[in-house]
Design a protein around this motif. Structure first.
Motif, PDB file in Angstrom:
ATOM      1  N   MET A   1     -81.468-129.390  53.161  1.00  0.00           N
ATOM      2  CA  MET A   1     -80.748-129.501  54.437  1.00  0.00           C
ATOM      3  C   MET A   1     -81.633-129.016  55.586  1.00  0.00           C
ATOM      4  SD  MET A   1     -77.757-130.780  53.923  1.00  0.00           S
ATOM      5  CE  MET A   1     -77.064-131.350  52.376  1.00  0.00           C
ATOM      6  N   LEU A   2     -82.399-127.974  55.289  1.00  0.00           N
ATOM      7  CA  LEU A   2     -83.310-127.444  56.302  1.00  0.00           C
ATOM      8  C   LEU A   2     -84.374-128.485  56.666  1.00  0.00           C
ATOM      9  CD1 LEU A   2     -83.572-124.778  57.814  1.00  0.00           C
ATOM     10  CD2 LEU A   2     -85.060-123.963  55.978  1.00  0.00           C
ATOM     11  N   CYS A   3     -84.911-129.152  55.648  1.00  0.00           N
ATOM     12  CA  CYS A   3     -85.891-130.228  55.905  1.00  0.00           C
ATOM     13  C   CYS A   3     -85.245-131.331  56.747  1.00  0.00           C
ATOM     14  CB  CYS A   3     -86.397-130.830  54.587  1.00  0.00           C
ATOM     15  SG  CYS A   3     -87.451-129.724  53.654  1.00  0.00           S
ATOM     16  N   ALA A   4     -84.009-131.698  56.395  1.00  0.00           N
ATOM     17  CA  ALA A   4     -83.309-132.751  57.138  1.00  0.00           C
ATOM     18  C   ALA A   4     -83.124-132.324  58.597  1.00  0.00           C
ATOM     19  CB  ALA A   4     -81.962-133.047  56.487  1.00  0.00           C
ATOM     20  N   THR A   5     -82.742-131.064  58.792  1.00  0.00           N
ATOM     21  CA  THR A   5     -82.538-130.546  60.152  1.00  0.00           C
ATOM     22  C   THR A   5     -83.829-130.650  60.955  1.00  0.00           C
ATOM     23  OG1 THR A   5     -81.026-128.953  59.154  1.00  0.00           O
ATOM     24  CG2 THR A   5     -81.623-128.591  61.452  1.00  0.00           C
ATOM     25  N   LEU A   6     -84.919-130.226  60.317  1.00  0.00           N
ATOM     26  CA  LEU A   6     -86.207-130.230  61.012  1.00  0.00           C
ATOM     27  C   LEU A   6     -86.736-131.649  61.231  1.00  0.00           C
ATOM     28  CD1 LEU A   6     -87.890-127.162  59.292  1.00  0.00           C
ATOM     29  CD2 LEU A   6     -87.507-127.413  61.749  1.00  0.00           C
ATOM     30  N   ALA A   7     -86.208-132.601  60.446  1.00  0.00           N
ATOM     31  CA  ALA A   7     -86.683-133.984  60.582  1.00  0.00           C
ATOM     32  C   ALA A   7     -86.009-134.698  61.742  1.00  0.00           C
ATOM     33  CB  ALA A   7     -86.434-134.746  59.281  1.00  0.00           C
ATOM     34  N   VAL A   8     -84.856-134.181  62.199  1.00  0.00           N
ATOM     35  CA  VAL A   8     -84.085-134.898  63.214  1.00  0.00           C
ATOM     36  C   VAL A   8     -84.891-135.114  64.493  1.00  0.00           C
ATOM     37  CG1 VAL A   8     -82.095-134.737  64.763  1.00  0.00           C
ATOM     38  CG2 VAL A   8     -81.840-134.210  62.330  1.00  0.00           C
TER      39      VAL A   8
ATOM     40  N   GLY B   1     -77.977-128.424  60.478  1.00  0.00           N
ATOM     41  CA  GLY B   1     -78.404-127.025  60.513  1.00  0.00           C
ATOM     42  C   GLY B   1     -77.337-126.102  59.941  1.00  0.00           C
ATOM     43  N   LEU B   2     -76.080-126.384  60.303  1.00  0.00           N
ATOM     44  CA  LEU B   2     -74.995-125.540  59.786  1.00  0.00           C
ATOM     45  C   LEU B   2     -74.801-125.734  58.280  1.00  0.00           C
ATOM     46  CD1 LEU B   2     -72.460-125.756  62.753  1.00  0.00           C
ATOM     47  CD2 LEU B   2     -73.701-123.730  61.981  1.00  0.00           C
TER      48      LEU B   2
END
Lengths: 312, 199
Positions: free
Chosen positions: B57-64, B83-84
């Motif tokens: 999820m953290l990777c996904a957040t940083l990919a946005v 992020g949440l």
């Protein structure tokens, strides 16, 4: 909120394997004596079913066969605990032969039946403590390693015994991944190898060893971390110098040659003071790890005067 | 047609459901629904599942943000939710350690945090997310103004700590943690490259 829940019926008690502890009563009964012979045949040649219990193991809560066969570290079949059960199907443990070499009067390559045949199979219920801080209790069948080694008449130069796992990358997918320097090798001092607790296991729960548990022949040294218990052994060598041992030579700062279970000496990355008992469920606390895994009375004298913090 | 309205009405619920699936799956396993099972070491299984999904999820957040440079600014609308979710999975990962694994043995926990670098790193990673989760609301964003953006750059540190935590925890085969370390490195590297190109 913490729910401190101690189940009244332990999982090990509701598994059919529990009955196995009493099975001798059934087998020896006159009605079943005839039929039991039909089932006593074993494809490996080791009569694990009719092994005699030795040693004191009355108060240990044995893990279920399911736990023991589905939670394994056997990197030759993959890195995850469930991999060995999933990916060991193509492994063929029969026929099998073992090479005995090095500092002994009798050396050579012997069929599994000739190696095991002269001995009576015993049953030993031992604690198993993994270096990763989990543990089980396993009912093994096998022969004391020392009794077997004596037959090959080790010479006075034999100070260590080393062991080697079979190398068959075509049947062992994990060996193709080269995570470790395969074939896996382990070693003991001659005193450790000759100790009456040290077992060469041929079976589990009265049946041949499943592939994922190290078929057909593996080492069990109950006072040491599990990685010393090398599986699927094809070579046993008597040596004068300390042999190569896979984990301790791969990462010497984290894994020692002795690898004695010791709650006072932590692994650099985690504590060894307590252990997670497999099969104890979601709400069980970790239990304290015992010095030499609870076998201190039997083995502590082997290490008298040795600095166990330095020689971990 | 992708508009702000369809993003809010369909996009967000869809992402919410997708992000909840691993958690629901885990809960079904805990209650052994049907053939689903946690296996012989359920606490470890819960710990690993929550940890890896927190990192994903953290990777996904940083990919946005980097994705929005190509795919358009509407994507930014998903960033807070992702992020949440990252914070939720990482927080549950910690709670499982605290409650089920250590059974509130604070002496052992303090020893772990001090003596074992991979746990220290993981704990710091979680701490670094807390202010971001708290200030994720619109109110806080307005109140903090420009410093909100600066504060939320803390997530770069979270990404580094989380992948480092995974790297140090593994016993031998580093392939999987290195994959995540590389993803984090690329996502952060893209930001650095863009900043320099703009100058």
């Amino acid at each position: 909120m913490l729910i401190r829940h101690k189940p009244e019926i332990r999982s090990s008690e509701i598994t059919p394997e529990h009955n196995y502890l009493n099975r001798r009563g059934f087998i020896s009964s006159a009605a079943l004596a005839g039929t039991s012979l039909l089932f006593a045949t074993s494809c490996s040649g080791a009569d694990n079913k009719n092994s005699a219990p030795t040693g004191n193991h009355t108060n240990l809560d044995v893990n279920s066969l399911e736990d023991i066969t589905r939670y394994n570290n056997f990197y030759e079949f993959g890195l995850n605990k469930e991999d060995p059960e999933k990916f060991s199907g193509a492994f063929n443990a029969s026929p099998w032969s073992v090479t005995i070499d090095g500092e002994a009067e009798i050396t050579g390559t012997f069929n599994f039946e000739d190696i095991i045949g002269p001995h009576s199979i015993e049953e030993r219920i031992y604690r198993l403590r993994c270096v990763e801080a989990w543990s089980m209790v396993v009912p093994w069948n096998g022969i004391p390693l020392g009794k077997l080694l004596q037959r090959f008449k080790p010479t006075s130069k034999a100070k260590f015994v080393s062991f080697e796992t079979v190398y068959r990358p075509e049947e062992m997918p994990g060996q193709r991944a080269k995570v470790l320097d395969f074939p896996y090798r382990e070693g003991l001092t001659i005193d450790e190898a000759m100790h009456p607790l040290t077992l060469l296991a041929t079976g589990l729960y009265g049946a041949d060893l499943p592939n994922q548990n190290g078929a057909p022949l593996r080492l069990i040294v109950p006072w040491k971390y599990g990685f010393k218990g090398i599986k699927s052994i094809v070579r046993i060598s008597f040596t004068e110098t300390r042999p190569y041992t896979t984990w301790s030579d791969a990462i010497p700062t984290e894994y020692g040659f002795y690898a004695n279970v010791n709650p006072a000496v932590d692994h650099p990355r985690w504590s060894q003071a307590r252990e997670r008992r497999i099969g104890s469920g979601l709400f069980a606390e970790k239990q304290p790890t015992l010095m030499f895994n609870g076998y201190a009375d039997e083995v502590a004298s082997l290490y008298a005067g040795l600095d166990l913090t330095r020689y971990f | 047609m992708i508009t702000p309205l369809t993003t809010e009405r369909y996009g967000k619920p869809a992402v919410f459901i997708a992000c909840s699936v691993p958690l629901i799956w885990l809960i079904l396993k805990i209650f052994a629904v049907g053939p689903l099972q946690l296996g012989p070491n359920p606490i470890e299984s819960i710990q690993d599942t929550l940890g890896i999904w927190g990192l994903r999820m953290l990777c996904a957040t940083l990919a946005v943000t980097p994705l929005s440079w190509v795919a358009g600014p509407l994507l930014i609308r998903f960033r807070r939710m992702l992020g949440l979710f990252a914070f939720t999975y990482c927080g549950l990962h910690f709670l499982n350690y605290l409650i089920l694994d250590q059974t509130f043995d604070f002496a052992a926990i303090i020893e772990d945090v001090i003596k074992r670098p991979f746990i220290t790193i993981g704990f710091l990673g979680l701490l670094s997310m807390a202010p971001l989760a708290i200030t994720s609301t619109g109110n806080w964003r307005r109140k903090l103004g420009r410093s909100w953006n600066r504060l939320h750059r803390l997530v770069y540190l979270t990404g580094i700590l989380a992948s480092w935590h995974f790297y140090w925890q593994v016993k031998k085969d580093l392939t999987e943690p290195l994959v995540y370390c590389s993803i984090i490195a690329v996502l952060l590297g893209m930001r650095i490259a863009r900043t320099y190109r703009r100058r």
